[in-house]
Structures are given as structure tokens and as C-alpha cells.
Design an enzyme around this catalytic site. Structure first.
Site, PDB file in Angstrom:
ATOM      1  N   ARG A  89       0.821  -1.226   0.000  1.00 21.86           N
ATOM      2  CA  ARG A  89       0.000   0.000   0.000  1.00 21.86           C
ATOM      3  C   ARG A  89       0.845   1.263   0.000  1.00 21.86           C
ATOM      4  O   ARG A  89       0.466   2.278  -0.594  1.00 21.86           O
ATOM      5  CB  ARG A  89      -0.918   0.018   1.230  1.00 21.86           C
ATOM      6  CG  ARG A  89      -2.210  -0.656   0.931  1.00 21.86           C
ATOM      7  CD  ARG A  89      -3.190  -0.545   2.071  1.00 21.86           C
ATOM      8  NE  ARG A  89      -4.368  -1.283   1.697  1.00 21.86           N
ATOM      9  CZ  ARG A  89      -5.433  -0.737   1.116  1.00 21.86           C
ATOM     10  NH1 ARG A  89      -5.496   0.552   0.883  1.00 21.86           N
ATOM     11  NH2 ARG A  89      -6.453  -1.481   0.770  1.00 21.86           N
ATOM     12  N   ARG A 135     -10.882   4.011  -1.784  1.00 17.30           N
ATOM     13  CA  ARG A 135      -9.711   3.568  -1.015  1.00 17.30           C
ATOM     14  C   ARG A 135      -9.243   4.676  -0.087  1.00 17.30           C
ATOM     15  O   ARG A 135      -9.307   5.853  -0.418  1.00 17.30           O
ATOM     16  CB  ARG A 135      -8.573   3.167  -1.942  1.00 17.30           C
ATOM     17  CG  ARG A 135      -8.879   1.901  -2.697  1.00 17.30           C
ATOM     18  CD  ARG A 135      -7.634   1.135  -3.025  1.00 17.30           C
ATOM     19  NE  ARG A 135      -7.959   0.007  -3.878  1.00 17.30           N
ATOM     20  CZ  ARG A 135      -8.273  -1.201  -3.437  1.00 17.30           C
ATOM     21  NH1 ARG A 135      -8.305  -1.441  -2.143  1.00 17.30           N
ATOM     22  NH2 ARG A 135      -8.562  -2.165  -4.278  1.00 17.30           N
ATOM     23  N   LEU A 181      -6.614   6.913   1.686  1.00 15.40           N
ATOM     24  CA  LEU A 181      -5.337   7.485   1.268  1.00 15.40           C
ATOM     25  C   LEU A 181      -4.404   7.610   2.468  1.00 15.40           C
ATOM     26  O   LEU A 181      -4.837   7.926   3.578  1.00 15.40           O
ATOM     27  CB  LEU A 181      -5.566   8.861   0.650  1.00 15.40           C
ATOM     28  CG  LEU A 181      -6.416   8.858  -0.634  1.00 15.40           C
ATOM     29  CD1 LEU A 181      -6.833  10.281  -1.005  1.00 15.40           C
ATOM     30  CD2 LEU A 181      -5.658   8.189  -1.781  1.00 15.40           C
ATOM     31  N   ASN A 220     -14.123  15.285  -0.257  1.00 18.71           N
ATOM     32  CA  ASN A 220     -14.866  14.046  -0.495  1.00 18.71           C
ATOM     33  C   ASN A 220     -16.350  14.304  -0.263  1.00 18.71           C
ATOM     34  O   ASN A 220     -16.732  15.227   0.459  1.00 18.71           O
ATOM     35  CB  ASN A 220     -14.389  12.968   0.492  1.00 18.71           C
ATOM     36  CG  ASN A 220     -15.066  11.631   0.258  1.00 18.71           C
ATOM     37  OD1 ASN A 220     -15.265  11.202  -0.881  1.00 18.71           O
ATOM     38  ND2 ASN A 220     -15.435  10.953   1.343  1.00 18.71           N
ATOM     39  N   THR A 221     -17.164  13.469  -0.882  1.00 19.53           N
ATOM     40  CA  THR A 221     -18.578  13.446  -0.530  1.00 19.53           C
ATOM     41  C   THR A 221     -18.903  12.049  -0.026  1.00 19.53           C
ATOM     42  O   THR A 221     -18.422  11.043  -0.574  1.00 19.53           O
ATOM     43  CB  THR A 221     -19.493  13.827  -1.711  1.00 19.53           C
ATOM     44  OG1 THR A 221     -20.854  13.760  -1.265  1.00 19.53           O
ATOM     45  CG2 THR A 221     -19.307  12.915  -2.907  1.00 19.53           C
ATOM     46  N   HIS A 222     -19.695  12.012   1.043  1.00 18.64           N
ATOM     47  CA  HIS A 222     -20.038  10.736   1.672  1.00 18.64           C
ATOM     48  C   HIS A 222     -21.550  10.668   1.866  1.00 18.64           C
ATOM     49  O   HIS A 222     -22.162  11.638   2.342  1.00 18.64           O
ATOM     50  CB  HIS A 222     -19.313  10.616   3.015  1.00 18.64           C
ATOM     51  CG  HIS A 222     -19.594   9.323   3.708  1.00 18.64           C
ATOM     52  ND1 HIS A 222     -19.214   8.104   3.190  1.00 18.64           N
ATOM     53  CD2 HIS A 222     -20.254   9.059   4.858  1.00 18.64           C
ATOM     54  CE1 HIS A 222     -19.629   7.145   3.994  1.00 18.64           C
ATOM     55  NE2 HIS A 222     -20.254   7.692   5.013  1.00 18.64           N
ATOM     56  N   ASP A 276      -9.149  13.873   5.639  1.00 16.02           N
ATOM     57  CA  ASP A 276      -8.009  13.706   6.538  1.00 16.02           C
ATOM     58  C   ASP A 276      -7.617  12.229   6.513  1.00 16.02           C
ATOM     59  O   ASP A 276      -7.917  11.517   5.555  1.00 16.02           O
ATOM     60  CB  ASP A 276      -8.319  14.248   7.937  1.00 16.02           C
ATOM     61  CG  ASP A 276      -9.368  13.420   8.657  1.00 16.02           C
ATOM     62  OD1 ASP A 276      -9.781  12.358   8.120  1.00 16.02           O
ATOM     63  OD2 ASP A 276      -9.777  13.818   9.761  1.00 16.02           O
ATOM     64  N   GLY A 285      -8.641   9.703   8.242  1.00 15.50           N
ATOM     65  CA  GLY A 285      -9.649   8.730   8.644  1.00 15.50           C
ATOM     66  C   GLY A 285     -10.555   8.297   7.507  1.00 15.50           C
ATOM     67  O   GLY A 285     -10.410   8.728   6.364  1.00 15.50           O
ATOM     68  N   ASP A 292     -13.812   8.676   5.862  1.00 18.19           N
ATOM     69  CA  ASP A 292     -14.926   9.623   5.738  1.00 18.19           C
ATOM     70  C   ASP A 292     -15.005  10.597   6.912  1.00 18.19           C
ATOM     71  O   ASP A 292     -16.094  10.999   7.331  1.00 18.19           O
ATOM     72  CB  ASP A 292     -16.254   8.863   5.551  1.00 18.19           C
ATOM     73  CG  ASP A 292     -16.216   7.990   4.310  1.00 18.19           C
ATOM     74  OD1 ASP A 292     -15.807   8.482   3.256  1.00 18.19           O
ATOM     75  OD2 ASP A 292     -16.582   6.801   4.401  1.00 18.19           O
TER      76      ASP A 292
HETATM   77  C1  GAR Z   1     -21.397   8.409  -4.044  1.00 16.97           C
HETATM   78  O1  GAR Z   1     -22.715   8.370  -3.552  1.00 16.97           O
HETATM   79  C2  GAR Z   1     -20.430   8.777  -2.939  1.00 16.97           C
HETATM   80  O2  GAR Z   1     -20.993   9.561  -1.948  1.00 16.97           O
HETATM   81  C3  GAR Z   1     -20.057   7.434  -2.398  1.00 16.97           C
HETATM   82  O3  GAR Z   1     -19.943   6.620  -3.502  1.00 16.97           O
HETATM   83  C4  GAR Z   1     -20.921   7.010  -4.454  1.00 16.97           C
HETATM   84  C5  GAR Z   1     -20.267   6.990  -5.814  1.00 16.97           C
HETATM   85  O4  GAR Z   1     -21.197   6.895  -6.828  1.00 16.97           O
HETATM   86  N1  GAR Z   1     -18.841   7.530  -1.620  1.00 16.97           N
HETATM   87  C6  GAR Z   1     -18.634   6.851  -0.500  1.00 16.97           C
HETATM   88  O5  GAR Z   1     -19.400   6.013  -0.073  1.00 16.97           O
HETATM   89  C7  GAR Z   1     -17.349   7.195   0.213  1.00 16.97           C
HETATM   90  N2  GAR Z   1     -17.271   6.504   1.444  1.00 16.97           N
HETATM   91  P1  GAR Z   1     -20.731   7.031  -8.348  1.00 16.97           P
HETATM   92  O6  GAR Z   1     -19.662   5.987  -8.610  1.00 16.97           O
HETATM   93  O7  GAR Z   1     -21.965   6.800  -9.174  1.00 16.97           O
HETATM   94  O8  GAR Z   1     -20.197   8.417  -8.520  1.00 16.97           O
END
Ligand code: GAR
Length: 190
Positions: free
Chosen positions: A58, A84, A86, A98-100, A132, A134, A136
Site C-alpha cells: 500500500r 480507497r 489514502l 470528499n462526498t459521503h 483527513d 480517517g 470519511d
Molecule cells: C457516491 O454516492 C459517494 O458519496 C459514495 O460513492 C458514491 C459513488 O457513486 N462515496 C462513498 O461512499 C465514500 N465513502 P458514483 O460511482 O456513481 O459516482
């Protein structure tokens, strides 16, 4: 620049935005065959892949990914379903958002929607945050709540969450790209 691992619907929303689309200098992935890269190629965006299996460990993968990112000298690295974790050196080297699909700190990880349903949550949502070290975690930029309805399954809830997520993320990235000062305050739209 964007990093993605999956279907790329989040990346597509960014590419389709008239303000953000032209700013995407490259799209990278850990999954060479993912649809997200096909979408980027279709939009004329350079792509690169750094698969974990091509590196001895990794640490080497993180170093390889970091060099690929750095070669594009991005002002901002946008995670769009990049699945993944980082390494700290990568997180510290770039500005990464990021979006979660949950109201952090609830339900971190790769199965946030399934986990919210399993927990019987009546409300979940979307969190846009600085990345950061962690899973999410990191300073929250903006959150938006989304109701969980009694008949929801994973697919229906994902559809509702992602319908809120795309405009929220696009708007947040627009602000990050135009703000004179780094935005790191919590803004809660619940
Ligand atoms: C998104 O909803 C994003 O929030 C999530 O993966 C999806 C990607 O969808 N991310 C996580 O869960 C991060 N922990 P996509 O491949 O259609 O863009």
C-alpha cells in the site's frame, strides 16, 4: 482533478457542470476498468489508473498515486466515489475533498446507505468534507439531510441521497474553486 472507483455518476455531474467541467485536468482511479474512467474519456479528460495489485504494498501504491496526481499540479483533488483510504502523506500533500452518503460522523465507510437502513435510521444524508487520515472523516464543509422512508430499500434510498448529493457537491466545489480563502467551516443545511 478527480479520483473515482465506480460508476462515476458523481464525476459525471462535475463534468457536466459548465463552470467545473472545463477545470477538470484529469481523472484517476484505482480500478482501471471502472465506468467513471469511460465517462472521463468521453468528456475528453485525461485519465490514469493506479491499481493496488500493480504495487508491492500500500505504501508503494500511495506513492505511485501521489506522483500521478502531482504531475497534474491540481489546485484541488475531488474524490467522486473513490473507495480507497489514502495514506497520511497523500492527504497532507494535496487539498482533497470528499462526498459521503451519510450525515457524518454517522455511518462511515463503503456501505453507508446499507448501514443507515440496517440501523433503522429515519434520517440520513450527505456530507461534503475535507479529507483527513480517517475513513470519511475530516472537517465538514456542508451537510444535507435526506429522509429515510418506511418502504425504502438500498436502491431507493441511494437514488434519493444521490439526487441531493450531486447538486450539493457541485455547489460546494464551485465555492472552493472561487473562494479567496480556504473554506473549512461547517455549514449545515438541515
Ligand atoms: C457516491 O454516492 C459517494 O458519496 C459514495 O460513492 C458514491 C459513488 O457513486 N462515496 C462513498 O461512499 C465514500 N465513502 P458514483 O460511482 O456513481 O459516482
Amino acid at each position: 482533478m478527480a479520483l473515482a472507483s465506480g460508476s462515476g455518476s458523481t464525476l459525471q455531474a462535475i463534468l457536466d457542470d459548465p463552470e467545473l467541467g472545463p477545470l477538470v485536468v484529469a481523472a484517476g482511479t484505482d480500478r482501471p476498468d471502472c465506468t467513471a474512467m469511460t465517462r472521463a474519456e468521453a468528456a475528453g479528460v485525461p485519465t490514469f489508473a493506479r491499481a493496488l495489485r500493480d504495487y508491492p504494498d500500500r505504501a508503494a501504491w500511495n506513492a505511485g498515486l501521489a506522483e500521478a496526481i502531482a504531475s497534474y499540479e491540481p489546485d484541488l483533488v475531488v474524490l467522486a466515489g473513490f473507495m480507497r483510504l489514502l495514506a497520511p502523506e497523500v492527504v497532507r500533500r494535496f487539498r482533497i475533498v470528499n462526498t459521503h452518503p451519510a450525515l457524518s460522523p454517522a455511518f462511515p465507510g463503503a456501505h453507508a446507505i446499507r448501514d443507515a437502513l440496517a440501523a433503522g435510521a429515519t434520517e440520513t444524508g450527505v456530507t461534503v468534507h475535507w479529507v483527513d487520515e480517517g475513513v470519511d472523516t475530516g472537517p465538514i464543509i456542508v451537510q444535507q439531510a435526506v429522509p429515510v422512508l418506511p418502504d425504502d430499500d438500498e436502491e431507493s434510498l441511494r437514488t434519493r441521497i444521490q439526487a441531493a448529493e450531486k447538486p450539493l457537491y457541485v455547489q460546494a466545489i464551485r465555492r472552493l474553486c472561487t473562494a479567496a480563502e480556504p473554506i473549512n467551516t461547517v455549514e449545515n443545511t438541515r
